[in-house]
Write a protein that holds these residues in place. Sequence first.
Motif, PDB file in Angstrom:
ATOM      1  N   GLY A   1       0.666  -1.451  -0.025  1.00 44.73           N
ATOM      2  CA  GLY A   1      -0.161  -0.143  -0.340  1.00 44.73           C
ATOM      3  C   GLY A   1       1.046   1.006   0.258  1.00 44.73           C
ATOM      4  N   PRO A   2       1.665   1.263   1.197  1.00 45.78           N
ATOM      5  CA  PRO A   2       2.397   2.746   0.517  1.00 45.78           C
ATOM      6  C   PRO A   2       3.257   2.727  -0.160  1.00 45.78           C
ATOM      7  CG  PRO A   2       2.998   1.590   2.956  1.00 45.78           C
ATOM      8  CD  PRO A   2       2.039   0.668   2.146  1.00 45.78           C
TER       9      PRO A   2
ATOM     10  N   ARG B   1       1.878   9.023  -7.133  1.00 49.96           N
ATOM     11  CA  ARG B   1       1.944   9.870  -6.362  1.00 49.96           C
ATOM     12  C   ARG B   1       3.404  10.823  -7.834  1.00 49.96           C
ATOM     13  NH1 ARG B   1       3.089  10.299  -0.010  1.00 49.96           N
ATOM     14  NH2 ARG B   1       0.072  10.927   0.138  1.00 49.96           N
ATOM     15  N   HIS B   2       3.768   9.945  -8.829  1.00 44.63           N
ATOM     16  CA  HIS B   2       4.869   9.759  -9.268  1.00 44.63           C
ATOM     17  C   HIS B   2       4.513   9.687 -10.467  1.00 44.63           C
ATOM     18  CE1 HIS B   2       7.874  11.140  -6.185  1.00 44.63           C
ATOM     19  NE2 HIS B   2       7.399  10.455  -6.007  1.00 44.63           N
ATOM     20  N   VAL B   3       3.569   8.884 -10.906  1.00 48.74           N
ATOM     21  CA  VAL B   3       3.186   8.531 -12.211  1.00 48.74           C
ATOM     22  C   VAL B   3       1.418   8.622 -12.060  1.00 48.74           C
ATOM     23  CG1 VAL B   3       3.490   6.485 -13.541  1.00 48.74           C
ATOM     24  CG2 VAL B   3       5.382   6.739 -12.241  1.00 48.74           C
TER      25      VAL B   3
ATOM     26  N   VAL C   1       9.618  -3.235  -7.690  1.00 54.14           N
ATOM     27  CA  VAL C   1      10.384  -2.110  -5.619  1.00 54.14           C
ATOM     28  C   VAL C   1      10.515  -3.749  -5.219  1.00 54.14           C
ATOM     29  CG1 VAL C   1       9.934  -1.089  -4.293  1.00 54.14           C
ATOM     30  CG2 VAL C   1       9.114   0.177  -5.933  1.00 54.14           C
ATOM     31  N   PHE C   2       9.449  -4.784  -5.602  1.00 53.85           N
ATOM     32  CA  PHE C   2       9.248  -6.159  -4.704  1.00 53.85           C
ATOM     33  C   PHE C   2      10.273  -6.770  -4.699  1.00 53.85           C
ATOM     34  CE2 PHE C   2       5.143  -3.529  -2.563  1.00 53.85           C
ATOM     35  CZ  PHE C   2       6.393  -3.862  -1.151  1.00 53.85           C
TER      36      PHE C   2
ATOM     37  N   LEU D   1      10.516   2.089  -0.138  1.00 54.70           N
ATOM     38  CA  LEU D   1      10.264   3.810  -0.722  1.00 54.70           C
ATOM     39  C   LEU D   1      11.921   4.357  -0.444  1.00 54.70           C
ATOM     40  CD1 LEU D   1       7.853   4.978   1.746  1.00 54.70           C
ATOM     41  CD2 LEU D   1       7.260   4.403  -0.157  1.00 54.70           C
ATOM     42  N   GLY D   2      12.747   3.852  -0.437  1.00 55.10           N
ATOM     43  CA  GLY D   2      14.419   4.136  -1.035  1.00 55.10           C
ATOM     44  C   GLY D   2      14.091   3.488  -2.380  1.00 55.10           C
TER      45      GLY D   2
END
Length: 92
Positions: free
Chosen positions: A39-40, A47-49, A62-63, A84-85
């Motif tokens: 979720g996060p 927010r960026h795409v 990411v995962f 998030l990094g």
Amino acid sequence: RQRVLTAPATPPDPLDALVERSRAGSADAFAELVRRCQGPVRLYVARHVRHPAVIDDLTQEVFVTAYEKLGSFRHESSLVTWLLGIARIRLL
């Protein structure tokens, strides 16, 4: 009598046990990490795409990266902050 003030103990992060089980090879533990943290990560990417398919792809990347690099997670930040990094780097 003198009272000694101590900082309250920080409760252990409930994700830490899942991280350790994932490192030991538990696919179920890693799937639970994804379930709890997607979720996060997805919100950050969104927010960026704007395109939903790209959001899904980047979140999955990411995962995948996290799975490959989980051994380098040193608990210096929360797992979500670490993820998030990875997302930030993927968005560059």
